[in-house]
Design a protein around this motif. Structure first.
Motif, mmCIF file in Angstrom:
data_model
loop_
_atom_site.group_PDB
_atom_site.id
_atom_site.type_symbol
_atom_site.label_atom_id
_atom_site.label_comp_id
_atom_site.label_asym_id
_atom_site.label_seq_id
_atom_site.Cartn_x
_atom_site.Cartn_y
_atom_site.Cartn_z
ATOM 1 N N ILE A 1 -85.280 -0.597 13.409
ATOM 2 C CA ILE A 1 -83.933 -0.150 13.072
ATOM 3 C C ILE A 1 -83.062 -0.071 14.309
ATOM 4 O O ILE A 1 -81.920 -0.494 14.300
ATOM 5 N N SER A 2 -83.624 0.479 15.381
ATOM 6 C CA SER A 2 -82.798 0.724 16.547
ATOM 7 C C SER A 2 -83.655 0.828 17.796
ATOM 8 O O SER A 2 -84.839 1.141 17.729
ATOM 9 N N GLU A 3 -83.021 0.579 18.933
ATOM 10 C CA GLU A 3 -83.681 0.705 20.226
ATOM 11 C C GLU A 3 -82.820 1.571 21.123
ATOM 12 O O GLU A 3 -81.605 1.571 21.003
ATOM 13 N N GLY A 4 -83.467 2.290 22.021
ATOM 14 C CA GLY A 4 -82.748 3.109 22.983
ATOM 15 C C GLY A 4 -83.124 4.569 22.865
ATOM 16 O O GLY A 4 -83.738 4.999 21.892
ATOM 17 N N ALA A 5 -82.729 5.334 23.866
ATOM 18 C CA ALA A 5 -83.141 6.730 23.979
ATOM 19 C C ALA A 5 -82.776 7.573 22.757
ATOM 20 O O ALA A 5 -83.490 8.503 22.415
ATOM 21 N N ASP A 6 -81.670 7.265 22.098
ATOM 22 C CA ASP A 6 -81.219 8.065 20.957
ATOM 23 C C ASP A 6 -81.471 7.390 19.616
ATOM 24 O O ASP A 6 -80.969 7.845 18.590
#
Length: 137
Positions: A64-69
């Motif tokens: 769905i998503s990548e990154g710290a948040d």
């Protein structure tokens, strides 16, 4: 006056919404705890931020998503019964989590203790869920 079935539907809807809120907030609390830098009392080593930013978040097997948040988006999208997965994919993430003793691919000798940033946060899941359930009651 509402009929019994309408009252039951209202109770069911409120219960489901509370369960979703407990699920979402508990996921966010656990991942936030795992992502807390050592400098702020957590276990995650943060030098450049690459490890924190290597977090990938999946929902029902789909990235769905990548990154710290990225975890916030997945936790907000989840329905009851969905499956989520969160992983740090930096090349050294596993070594930072579990530690490493031995020679690496370049022949350098290591004797590093694990930071256990993910495992220690996951271990707190039951108490985090209980806390959120009590708060959202």
């Amino acid at each position: 006056m509402k009929k019994f079935t309408a009252q039951w539907d209202d109770i069911t809807d409120r219960t489901v919404e509370k369960m979703k809120a407990v699920q979402s907030e508990s996921i966010q609390d656990v991942i936030s705890l795992a992502q807390t830098p050592k400098a702020k009392g957590g276990r995650m080593p943060v030098d450049t931020g690459n490890l924190r930013n290597s977090l990938v978040s999946e929902l029902n097997g789909a990235l769905i998503s990548e990154g710290a948040d990225s975890f916030a988006l997945v936790s907000a999208m989840m329905d009851l019964g969905d499956t989520s997965r969160f992983a740090w994919i930096a090349s050294y993430a596993r070594r930072r989590e579990f530690g490493f003793t031995g020679k690496d691919k370049l022949g350098r000798q290591h004797n590093e203790k694990g930071d256990h940033f993910a495992g220690s946060a996951a271990d707190q899941w039951p108490s985090i869920v209980r806390k959120n359930a009590a708060r959202l009651k």
